[in-house]
Design a protein around this motif. Structure first.
Motif, PDB file in Angstrom:
ATOM      1  N   CYS A  98       0.845  -1.199   0.049  1.00  0.00           N
ATOM      2  CA  CYS A  98      -0.241   0.075  -0.041  1.00  0.00           C
ATOM      3  C   CYS A  98       0.995   1.192  -0.073  1.00  0.00           C
ATOM      4  O   CYS A  98       2.075   1.250   0.291  1.00  0.00           O
ATOM      5  CB  CYS A  98      -1.088   0.040   1.137  1.00  0.00           C
ATOM      6  SG  CYS A  98      -0.042   0.302   2.900  1.00  0.00           S
ATOM      7  N   PHE A 108      -2.517  -1.975  -3.417  1.00  0.00           N
ATOM      8  CA  PHE A 108      -2.248  -2.464  -4.948  1.00  0.00           C
ATOM      9  C   PHE A 108      -1.855  -4.132  -4.937  1.00  0.00           C
ATOM     10  O   PHE A 108      -1.343  -4.610  -3.960  1.00  0.00           O
ATOM     11  CB  PHE A 108      -1.283  -1.696  -5.669  1.00  0.00           C
ATOM     12  CG  PHE A 108       0.037  -1.528  -4.894  1.00  0.00           C
ATOM     13  CD1 PHE A 108       1.061  -2.440  -5.217  1.00  0.00           C
ATOM     14  CD2 PHE A 108       0.465  -0.588  -3.709  1.00  0.00           C
ATOM     15  CE1 PHE A 108       2.101  -2.663  -4.639  1.00  0.00           C
ATOM     16  CE2 PHE A 108       1.683  -0.851  -3.318  1.00  0.00           C
ATOM     17  CZ  PHE A 108       2.582  -1.677  -3.607  1.00  0.00           C
ATOM     18  N   ASP A 109      -2.025  -4.626  -6.045  1.00  0.00           N
ATOM     19  CA  ASP A 109      -1.788  -5.954  -6.173  1.00  0.00           C
ATOM     20  C   ASP A 109       0.025  -6.221  -6.659  1.00  0.00           C
ATOM     21  O   ASP A 109       0.502  -5.395  -6.879  1.00  0.00           O
ATOM     22  CB  ASP A 109      -2.704  -6.728  -7.138  1.00  0.00           C
ATOM     23  CG  ASP A 109      -2.632  -6.256  -8.588  1.00  0.00           C
ATOM     24  OD1 ASP A 109      -1.767  -5.614  -8.888  1.00  0.00           O
ATOM     25  OD2 ASP A 109      -3.505  -6.821  -9.219  1.00  0.00           O
ATOM     26  N   ILE A 113      -1.631  -2.708  -9.682  1.00  0.00           N
ATOM     27  CA  ILE A 113      -2.865  -2.324 -10.064  1.00  0.00           C
ATOM     28  C   ILE A 113      -3.645  -2.068  -8.756  1.00  0.00           C
ATOM     29  O   ILE A 113      -3.538  -2.704  -7.812  1.00  0.00           O
ATOM     30  CB  ILE A 113      -3.687  -3.382 -10.755  1.00  0.00           C
ATOM     31  CG1 ILE A 113      -3.084  -3.977 -12.076  1.00  0.00           C
ATOM     32  CG2 ILE A 113      -4.923  -2.982 -11.087  1.00  0.00           C
ATOM     33  CD1 ILE A 113      -2.729  -2.825 -13.085  1.00  0.00           C
ATOM     34  N   ILE A 114      -4.051  -0.845  -8.733  1.00  0.00           N
ATOM     35  CA  ILE A 114      -4.880  -0.274  -7.500  1.00  0.00           C
ATOM     36  C   ILE A 114      -6.197  -1.117  -7.318  1.00  0.00           C
ATOM     37  O   ILE A 114      -7.285  -1.357  -8.086  1.00  0.00           O
ATOM     38  CB  ILE A 114      -5.276   0.967  -7.353  1.00  0.00           C
ATOM     39  CG1 ILE A 114      -3.921   1.827  -7.445  1.00  0.00           C
ATOM     40  CG2 ILE A 114      -5.955   1.435  -6.339  1.00  0.00           C
ATOM     41  CD1 ILE A 114      -4.421   3.302  -7.823  1.00  0.00           C
ATOM     42  N   TRP A 136      -5.983   8.920  -8.478  1.00  0.00           N
ATOM     43  CA  TRP A 136      -5.662   7.456  -8.573  1.00  0.00           C
ATOM     44  C   TRP A 136      -6.914   7.145  -8.820  1.00  0.00           C
ATOM     45  O   TRP A 136      -7.707   7.756  -8.690  1.00  0.00           O
ATOM     46  CB  TRP A 136      -4.789   6.901  -7.227  1.00  0.00           C
ATOM     47  CG  TRP A 136      -5.736   7.050  -6.156  1.00  0.00           C
ATOM     48  CD1 TRP A 136      -5.470   8.313  -5.170  1.00  0.00           C
ATOM     49  CD2 TRP A 136      -7.106   6.456  -5.468  1.00  0.00           C
ATOM     50  NE1 TRP A 136      -6.577   8.091  -4.170  1.00  0.00           N
ATOM     51  CE2 TRP A 136      -7.422   7.166  -4.471  1.00  0.00           C
ATOM     52  CE3 TRP A 136      -7.896   5.511  -5.947  1.00  0.00           C
ATOM     53  CZ2 TRP A 136      -8.536   6.917  -3.459  1.00  0.00           C
ATOM     54  CZ3 TRP A 136      -8.944   5.118  -5.299  1.00  0.00           C
ATOM     55  CH2 TRP A 136      -9.387   5.876  -4.208  1.00  0.00           C
ATOM     56  N   LYS A 141      -3.035   1.292 -12.812  1.00  0.00           N
ATOM     57  CA  LYS A 141      -1.686   1.150 -12.116  1.00  0.00           C
ATOM     58  C   LYS A 141      -1.440   2.445 -11.351  1.00  0.00           C
ATOM     59  O   LYS A 141      -1.993   3.427 -11.467  1.00  0.00           O
ATOM     60  CB  LYS A 141      -0.595   1.075 -13.198  1.00  0.00           C
ATOM     61  CG  LYS A 141      -0.586  -0.302 -14.034  1.00  0.00           C
ATOM     62  CD  LYS A 141       0.546  -0.475 -14.853  1.00  0.00           C
ATOM     63  CE  LYS A 141       0.603  -1.910 -15.633  1.00  0.00           C
ATOM     64  NZ  LYS A 141       1.960  -1.921 -16.297  1.00  0.00           N
ATOM     65  N   LEU A 142      -0.686   2.177 -10.396  1.00  0.00           N
ATOM     66  CA  LEU A 142      -0.110   3.149  -9.422  1.00  0.00           C
ATOM     67  C   LEU A 142       0.495   4.181 -10.162  1.00  0.00           C
ATOM     68  O   LEU A 142       1.354   4.137 -11.103  1.00  0.00           O
ATOM     69  CB  LEU A 142       0.948   2.741  -8.436  1.00  0.00           C
ATOM     70  CG  LEU A 142       0.585   1.987  -7.203  1.00  0.00           C
ATOM     71  CD1 LEU A 142       1.932   1.224  -6.791  1.00  0.00           C
ATOM     72  CD2 LEU A 142      -0.278   2.692  -6.427  1.00  0.00           C
TER      73      LEU A 142
END
Length: 233
Positions: A98, A108-109, A113-114, A136, A141-142
């Motif tokens: 995070c 995010f993963d 990806i958020i 965001w 994506k971040l």
């Protein structure tokens, strides 16, 4: 007579069916699969559904239109147990890390990806400090313009997961050197050139430093020079 009897029979059957269906009152929800998600959040989401009072209708409606939009939940499976009970299997989204954003945390993963945003910090999820961005969007994506730093973040979080490391936070210095935080230990990794070998050995090194407070220097730790030093605070 047939014209009178047939509609009456149909009506009676419908009433009997409705009365029987009314015995399927939901009284108990058993939830499993929750690690980061609070079970009560899942129960609240189910109870907020249109047919939440009826076990059979809730089960059928979820098959047609699955319950979505539960924070950090990929999907849920509802299984019919009895007239008054269902079981719910929760499949959580895989959280890699995070980023602090104002008074919240953007999760995010492993691909950056958020997933979601929350005002609460999830224990065991490494938090990246010092990153700044204006906006965001969940599912994107971040928003980090520095592609090198973005890739470093992904590499670090993936390695933390791979080697099951207990890391509380991730920082980048003004020189873009990587610093990890573990309990009361600060870990200096340098520019990330030897990140794979460093992270592979970090778990065993931290085990030897359990309960200590200070700085672990691993900037030059590589396959040829497997040496780290620790300075007590």
């Amino acid at each position: 007579m047939k014209k009178i009897i047939i509609p009456i029979v149909i009506l009676l059957l419908l009433l009997a069916g409705a009365l029987y269906l009314n015995t399927y009152k939901l009284k108990e929800i058993k939830v499993s699969g929750c690690v980061n998600v609070d079970e009560q959040v899942v129960i609240d989401a189910i109870e907020a559904q249109k047919f939440s009072g009826n076990t059979a209708l809730l089960y059928l409606s979820n098959k047609i239109d699955p319950i979505e939009d539960i924070p950090f939940v990929e999907k849920i499976d509802i299984e019919f147990i009895s007239k008054n009970e269902i079981s719910v299997m929760v499949y959580e989204k895989s959280i890699a890390g995070c980023v602090e954003y104002m008074d919240s945390y953007v999760y995010f993963d492993k691909d950056g990806i958020i997933l979601d945003v929350s005002s609460d910090i999830i224990q065991g999820v490494p938090c990246i400090k010092g990153l700044k961005f204006d906006s965001w969007e969940i599912g994107k994506k971040l928003p980090i313009d520095d592609t090198g730093k973005f890739q470093s973040i992904l590499s670090i979080t993936q390695l933390i997961d791979k080697y099951e490391l207990d890391i509380d936070g991730i920082k980048f210095t003004a020189e873009n050197e990587i610093i990890l935080l573990h309990d009361k230990i600060t870990i200096e990794l340098g520019n990330g050139e030897y990140l794979e070998i460093q992270m592979m050995n970090l778990g065993s090194i931290l085990a030897q430093l359990e309960g200590k407070e200070g700085t672990l220097y691993m900037k030059d730790f590589n396959s040829e020079n497997a040496t780290a030093s620790f300075s007590n605070k």
